[in-house]
Design a protein around this motif. Structure first.
Motif, PDB file in Angstrom:
ATOM      1  N   GLU A  65      -8.967   4.720  -2.748  1.00  0.00           N
ATOM      2  CA  GLU A  65      -7.838   5.062  -3.589  1.00  0.00           C
ATOM      3  C   GLU A  65      -7.826   4.061  -4.729  1.00  0.00           C
ATOM      4  O   GLU A  65      -7.999   2.853  -4.493  1.00  0.00           O
ATOM      5  CB  GLU A  65      -6.550   4.934  -2.767  1.00  0.00           C
ATOM      6  CG  GLU A  65      -5.486   5.935  -3.132  1.00  0.00           C
ATOM      7  CD  GLU A  65      -4.269   5.804  -2.221  1.00  0.00           C
ATOM      8  OE1 GLU A  65      -4.298   6.379  -1.130  1.00  0.00           O
ATOM      9  OE2 GLU A  65      -3.329   5.106  -2.620  1.00  0.00           O
TER      10      GLU A  65
ATOM     11  N   GLY B 287       1.751   9.266   2.733  1.00  0.00           N
ATOM     12  CA  GLY B 287       1.740   7.896   2.233  1.00  0.00           C
ATOM     13  C   GLY B 287       2.859   7.031   2.782  1.00  0.00           C
ATOM     14  O   GLY B 287       3.122   5.969   2.265  1.00  0.00           O
ATOM     15  N   TRP B 288       3.539   7.486   3.819  1.00  0.00           N
ATOM     16  CA  TRP B 288       4.641   6.725   4.415  1.00  0.00           C
ATOM     17  C   TRP B 288       5.680   6.337   3.373  1.00  0.00           C
ATOM     18  O   TRP B 288       6.262   5.257   3.444  1.00  0.00           O
ATOM     19  CB  TRP B 288       4.126   5.490   5.167  1.00  0.00           C
ATOM     20  CG  TRP B 288       3.304   5.853   6.350  1.00  0.00           C
ATOM     21  CD1 TRP B 288       1.949   5.693   6.461  1.00  0.00           C
ATOM     22  CD2 TRP B 288       3.751   6.430   7.589  1.00  0.00           C
ATOM     23  NE1 TRP B 288       1.534   6.147   7.690  1.00  0.00           N
ATOM     24  CE2 TRP B 288       2.611   6.593   8.414  1.00  0.00           C
ATOM     25  CE3 TRP B 288       5.005   6.832   8.084  1.00  0.00           C
ATOM     26  CZ2 TRP B 288       2.678   7.134   9.679  1.00  0.00           C
ATOM     27  CZ3 TRP B 288       5.066   7.369   9.358  1.00  0.00           C
ATOM     28  CH2 TRP B 288       3.913   7.513  10.142  1.00  0.00           C
ATOM     29  N   ASP B 289       5.893   7.189   2.411  1.00  0.00           N
ATOM     30  CA  ASP B 289       7.043   7.065   1.535  1.00  0.00           C
ATOM     31  C   ASP B 289       8.295   7.240   2.416  1.00  0.00           C
ATOM     32  O   ASP B 289       8.233   7.935   3.426  1.00  0.00           O
ATOM     33  CB  ASP B 289       6.937   8.189   0.494  1.00  0.00           C
ATOM     34  CG  ASP B 289       8.067   8.165  -0.495  1.00  0.00           C
ATOM     35  OD1 ASP B 289       7.975   7.385  -1.436  1.00  0.00           O
ATOM     36  OD2 ASP B 289       9.038   8.925  -0.299  1.00  0.00           O
TER      37      ASP B 289
ATOM     38  N   GLN C 173      -4.131   8.150 -10.791  1.00  0.00           N
ATOM     39  CA  GLN C 173      -4.383   7.718  -9.422  1.00  0.00           C
ATOM     40  C   GLN C 173      -5.575   8.527  -8.940  1.00  0.00           C
ATOM     41  O   GLN C 173      -5.642   9.736  -9.134  1.00  0.00           O
ATOM     42  CB  GLN C 173      -3.160   8.001  -8.566  1.00  0.00           C
ATOM     43  CG  GLN C 173      -3.380   7.633  -7.128  1.00  0.00           C
ATOM     44  CD  GLN C 173      -2.051   7.314  -6.461  1.00  0.00           C
ATOM     45  OE1 GLN C 173      -1.202   6.659  -7.043  1.00  0.00           O
ATOM     46  NE2 GLN C 173      -1.875   7.791  -5.255  1.00  0.00           N
TER      47      GLN C 173
ATOM     48  N   ASP D  15     -10.497  11.395   0.047  1.00  0.00           N
ATOM     49  CA  ASP D  15     -10.176  11.322   1.470  1.00  0.00           C
ATOM     50  C   ASP D  15     -11.058  12.303   2.215  1.00  0.00           C
ATOM     51  O   ASP D  15     -10.756  13.491   2.296  1.00  0.00           O
ATOM     52  CB  ASP D  15      -8.695  11.663   1.665  1.00  0.00           C
ATOM     53  CG  ASP D  15      -8.288  11.565   3.116  1.00  0.00           C
ATOM     54  OD1 ASP D  15      -9.186  11.465   3.980  1.00  0.00           O
ATOM     55  OD2 ASP D  15      -7.077  11.598   3.380  1.00  0.00           O
TER      56      ASP D  15
ATOM     57  N   ARG E 220      -2.763  12.132  -2.159  1.00  0.00           N
ATOM     58  CA  ARG E 220      -2.829  11.770  -0.750  1.00  0.00           C
ATOM     59  C   ARG E 220      -1.764  12.572  -0.028  1.00  0.00           C
ATOM     60  O   ARG E 220      -0.698  12.802  -0.555  1.00  0.00           O
ATOM     61  CB  ARG E 220      -2.690  10.259  -0.541  1.00  0.00           C
ATOM     62  CG  ARG E 220      -1.302   9.690  -0.425  1.00  0.00           C
ATOM     63  CD  ARG E 220      -0.560   9.688  -1.747  1.00  0.00           C
ATOM     64  NE  ARG E 220       0.784   9.122  -1.654  1.00  0.00           N
ATOM     65  CZ  ARG E 220       1.808   9.658  -1.028  1.00  0.00           C
ATOM     66  NH1 ARG E 220       1.649  10.770  -0.375  1.00  0.00           N
ATOM     67  NH2 ARG E 220       2.982   9.086  -1.023  1.00  0.00           N
TER      68      ARG E 220
ATOM     69  N   ALA F 110      -8.087   9.551  -5.791  1.00  0.00           N
ATOM     70  CA  ALA F 110      -8.109   9.538  -4.343  1.00  0.00           C
ATOM     71  C   ALA F 110      -9.307  10.296  -3.840  1.00  0.00           C
ATOM     72  O   ALA F 110      -9.681  11.329  -4.375  1.00  0.00           O
ATOM     73  CB  ALA F 110      -6.840  10.165  -3.797  1.00  0.00           C
TER      74      ALA F 110
ATOM     75  N   TYR G 180       2.762   0.611   9.246  1.00  0.00           N
ATOM     76  CA  TYR G 180       1.975   1.759   9.691  1.00  0.00           C
ATOM     77  C   TYR G 180       0.509   1.411   9.934  1.00  0.00           C
ATOM     78  O   TYR G 180      -0.263   2.253  10.375  1.00  0.00           O
ATOM     79  CB  TYR G 180       2.149   2.917   8.700  1.00  0.00           C
ATOM     80  CG  TYR G 180       3.622   3.158   8.492  1.00  0.00           C
ATOM     81  CD1 TYR G 180       4.392   3.665   9.534  1.00  0.00           C
ATOM     82  CD2 TYR G 180       4.261   2.777   7.319  1.00  0.00           C
ATOM     83  CE1 TYR G 180       5.751   3.822   9.392  1.00  0.00           C
ATOM     84  CE2 TYR G 180       5.630   2.931   7.163  1.00  0.00           C
ATOM     85  CZ  TYR G 180       6.374   3.445   8.207  1.00  0.00           C
ATOM     86  OH  TYR G 180       7.723   3.579   8.079  1.00  0.00           O
TER      87      TYR G 180
ATOM     88  N   GLY H 147       0.805  -1.218   0.000  1.00  0.00           N
ATOM     89  CA  GLY H 147       0.000   0.000   0.000  1.00  0.00           C
ATOM     90  C   GLY H 147       0.838   1.269   0.000  1.00  0.00           C
ATOM     91  O   GLY H 147       0.321   2.354   0.142  1.00  0.00           O
ATOM     92  N   VAL H 148       2.162   1.166  -0.148  1.00  0.00           N
ATOM     93  CA  VAL H 148       2.974   2.361  -0.348  1.00  0.00           C
ATOM     94  C   VAL H 148       3.232   2.453  -1.837  1.00  0.00           C
ATOM     95  O   VAL H 148       3.669   1.500  -2.471  1.00  0.00           O
ATOM     96  CB  VAL H 148       4.277   2.291   0.461  1.00  0.00           C
ATOM     97  CG1 VAL H 148       5.267   3.337  -0.013  1.00  0.00           C
ATOM     98  CG2 VAL H 148       3.972   2.499   1.927  1.00  0.00           C
TER      99      VAL H 148
END
Ligand code: HEM
Lengths: 489, 303
Positions: A172, B241-243, A411, A415, B238, A413, A56, A25-26
């Motif tokens: 997403e 995203g914890w990149d 992409q 939110d 977003r 999204a 996370y 999911g990254v």
């Protein structure tokens, strides 16, 4: 406070493994976890059990930040109560020994009581809260520092609500759209759609768009040859509000009533026509080839289950600028279309599409397929330029490379928590600046005798008082310019 | 002036600045040597313990006159180096007709200039000579690495970097980074000087400098992270995203928050120092390590 420090250190440490191990999911590389599994078959399942590919979202990560937030709330609520009491109370009386305060001075003045009045007026003009009693001035300033500190800590709770909003109600998705084709916003149109547990399935904004054109510019010379310079996608769209045409670029999404389509990548879709053994067109149209490197060396497959008498499948490499690499392997040398070439190999036999199992459109399931060989008995290979046609061996048919179109990756999204998060972030920033920037301090001025006053400063918080404040007060107390303070500490 | 010529001027200014800063370092080294020699003859410095040391005792005179005469020359050389660097950054920006932080070389160059300028600003009115040579040495290393291994000719931006939020985000990150750098060096120097519990005047002024710098840097860093999130929202849809780059920005932020809390925790002053150093290490790793070793969405800038 020790709890806070320990938990904060724990939070920092807990965030580290997620940056070193591939994460699900990254967005950067969706296949990274699968790749890691393949390379480390023994280790990977163990790491997975410890949630190390979902750091996370891991329960232990959540435990750390939730503990921190609970402990923080426990710290901050009592402070709110205390702050309220302090705000409503008067500045306290001076301690008996002012020389013990953070800064202290004893001044000789002409008339002590006049100086006290002057000091009170001066402090009021500097926005201190001032109480004058007989022989003493008490003043305090900077309660807003505490307020900032509280706003800052509590904003972290608001932030949690905002983040949770996205995690629980958002979605997403990713989709690749070829030039000239139309995307309809329903779940089955997406290549990948991740919906949060509480998101409403009927929530997808009703809309449709056609990718009219996609244009990419690359650096044409110098050491940065081939680096991307600009991407533009032109969309013709229809939403519930009407219709129109929009240009989409990186940093400039297509916004349809809050559902945003971001341009995140692109690639080539060679147009390929396959005629089968009987000469009928069995497949025709653009096929998405996935880029493998910066120069858009791209992989793709064409499955032709309808070819008669024998179904065929093609595996191909598309090179926008074909060149022979140092090791004799064909690669693309530049991402733009300078010398496009399509390299093909072929299979025949059962494509396995009828038994219902899910298959990727980008890979072949080789079970039941036979490699097609040429007359010399070696593997059959062909290299095509646009417009060229090649005949497959064994009467399997022909393949035509009609031309090249592009595709764009979008992409998507949504939110619903992001406005809350933004508000929380602004509150956090404001609270923090006030909490760190505004000093909170008290000052007392006391009459010692008719010609002497004493000043004591105390800073609450760990910052020294601004020297300018005490200097200005000293100046206000002194009428006689020849007067010097006996000591200033 | 032609863009090429402007780029050439930027390169020349960098070289001139390298020369000025090297001369500055030599000056500081000579001053330190002279001071050490005369300190052998001078009476021992008066060490005063407790919080009064902050403001009460006058600075003990331990350095020789020649050393004292050299120090302003060092400061002057440092200021010239900083001015030349700022000019180099501006010339680079003019040559590229954009903000000069599109690749690692330009980051290195801008960061060097920011550290030098930041230190010159915050050192005013403070007795923190002890840390000055270390700041100059660090700027020289950063600049040297940028020129020798990161150098890239002027070029356009990759499309995703072409955004107003980039300018805001990176500018804030560079300012915060420069402050963190000065803060970490001052903290380390302070910890070395106050080894064994001694709190000399120099060490407490350094501690005060570090503290002030961190108090300013932390909100700026917070702002940089928020601006980055807004930019990410604009570019990818977003905000978080914890990149890897985002993750290390978060780790940096949390470590500095831990540092500030530790300062307010009784008996944790020294550990607080280490936390500030750890925060700086995380920041550095984000700047170099993540760009070089960890693949992610942010690695397009070109090393
Ligand atoms: C969620 C993570 C937390 C963050 C990011 C955070 C951050 C901060 C920051 C930046 C400050 C300002 C420091 C200063 O005034 O120098 C601060 C102060 C403070 N924090 Fe936190 N904090 C967190 C959690 C906590 C927790 C769990 C507690 C309670 C144990 C706490 C209690 C306090 C107190 C009492 C202060 C005021 C210190 C003072 O004025 O000297 N915080 N916090």
């Amino acid at each position: 406070m020790r709890t806070a420090v320990v938990l904060l250190i724990l939070l920092a440490v807990a965030a580290v493994p997620g940056s070193l191990l591939p994460q699900r999911g990254v967005a950067s590389d969706p296949a990274a976890v699968a790749l890691f599994y393949r390379d480390n078959p023994d280790l990977a399942p163990w790491l997975d059990r410890l949630y190390l590919f979902d750091v996370y979202a891991a329960p232990w990560f959540a435990a750390v930040y939730l503990l921190l937030l609970v402990s923080m709330t426990g710290c901050v609520l009592p402070r709110c109560v205390r702050l309220w009491r302090e705000v409503t109370a008067q500045p306290p009386a001076a301690p008996r020994r002012l020389e013990r305060e953070d800064a202290h001075a004893r001044l000789t003045v002409e008339e002590a009581s006049a100086s006290l009045t002057a000091a009170a007026a001066h402090l009021r003009s500097r926005r201190f809260r001032v109480v004058e009693t007989d022989g003493e001035v008490r003043a305090e300033k900077g309660h807003v520092r505490e307020l900032g500190n509280l706003a800052f800590h509590l904003s972290l709770l608001v932030l949690l609500v905002g983040v949770a909003g996205g995690r629980l109600f958002g979605y997403e998705g990713r989709v690749a759209v070829v030039e000239g084709s139309t995307f309809t916003n329903i779940a089955s149109s997406y290549d990948a759609l991740t919906r949060a547990p509480l998101a409403d399935p009927a929530d997808l904004e009703p809309l449709e768009f056609t990718l009219r054109s996609f244009d990419a510019q690359f650096e044409t010379s110098g050491p940065r040859l081939g680096e991307p310079r600009s991407f533009t996608a032109v969309l013709d769209w229809v939403t519930s509000d009407g219709a129109g045409t929009t240009e989409v670029r990186p940093n400039q999404p297509f916004d349809a009533n809050g559902t945003k389509f971001f341009l995140t990548g692109h690639g080539y879709a060679p147009q390929i026509t396959v005629r089968d053994g009987r000469g009928d067109v069995a497949a025709s149209g653009p096929v998405i080839f996935l880029p493998q490197d910066q120069a858009f060396t791209s992989d793709g497959v064409v499955k032709v289950p309808d070819a008669r008498p024998t179904p065929v499948a093609l595996e191909g490499l598309f090179l926008p600028t074909a060149a022979r690499g140092a090791d004799g392997i064909d690669v693309s040398a530049y991402p733009g279309l300078v010398n496009p070439a399509l390299l093909l190999t072929a299979y025949s036999g059962d494509l396995g599409l009828d038994d219902g199992g899910a298959q990727s459109v980008y890979t072949l399931d080789l079970d039941g397929l036979v490699e097609v060989t040429g007359d010399d008995g070696d593997r059959w290979r062909a290299t095509l330029a646009p417009g060229e046609t090649v005949r497959l061996p064994d009467g399997l048919g022909t393949v035509t490379f009609d031309g090249v179109t592009r595709f764009a990756n979008f992409q998507v999204a949504r939110d619903p928590g992001k406005e809350i998060s933004l508000v929380a972030a602004l509150l956090l920033l404001m609270g923090l600046s006030v909490s760190l920037g505004v000093p909170r301090r008290r000052v007392w001025v006391r009459r010692v005798d008719d010609a002497t006053v004493e000043v004591g400063w105390r800073h609450l918080g760990r910052r020294r008082c601004a020297d300018s404040d005490s200097a200005a007060l000293t100046a206000a107390l002194e009428h006689d310019p020849d007067n010097h303070p006996e000591s200033t500490t | 002036m032609q863009a090429d010529e402007m780029a050439l001027w930027s390169d020349r200014l960098v070289l001139a600045s390298l020369a000025a800063l090297s001369a500055c370092l030599v000056t500081y080294a000579v001053a330190a040597a002279l001071a050490a020699r005369s300190a052998g003859r001078a009476p021992a410095p008066i060490l005063v313990g407790g919080p009064e040391a902050l403001t009460a005792s006058p600075a003990p005179v331990t350095s020789g006159d020649r050393a004292n005469a050299l120090r302003p020359a060092g400061t002057w050389l440092m200021a010239s180096g900083a001015v030349l660097l700022v000019a180099a950054v501006v010339a680079r920006g003019l040559a590229a007709s954009r903000v000069p932080w599109g690749n690692m070389y330009e980051f290195g160059l801008t960061a060097s200039a920011a550290v030098a300028v930041t230190f010159l600003v915050v050192r005013r009115g403070r007795r923190v000579d002890a840390v000055a040579p270390w700041v100059v040495a660090l700027v020289l290393v950063l600049l040297g690495v940028s020129v020798t291994s990161l150098y890239t000719p002027v070029d356009d931006l990759v499309p995703v970097l072409d955004s107003t939020w980039l300018v805001v985000h990176v500018a804030a990150a560079i300012v915060a980074g420069a402050l963190f750098t000065v803060g970490a060096l001052a903290t380390l120097a302070q910890m070395v000087l106050s080894r064994g519990g001694r709190e000399g005047r120099g060490s407490s002024e350094l501690g005060d400098l570090a503290h002030t710098v961190h108090l300013v840097a932390f909100p700026i860093w917070t702002f940089a992270v928020i601006a980055g999130a807004v930019w990410a929202e604009n570019a990818w849809g977003r905000y978080w995203g914890w990149d890897p780059k985002e993750t290390w920005a978060f780790i940096t932020w949390v470590l500095y928050a831990a540092h500030l809390h530790a300062l307010a925790t009784g008996g944790w002053r020294r550990r607080a120092g280490w936390l500030a150093v750890a925060g700086f290490a995380a920041f550095l790793f984000n700047f170099f390590g993540v760009n070089i070793w960890i693949p992610g969405l942010h690695s397009y800038a070109g090393v």
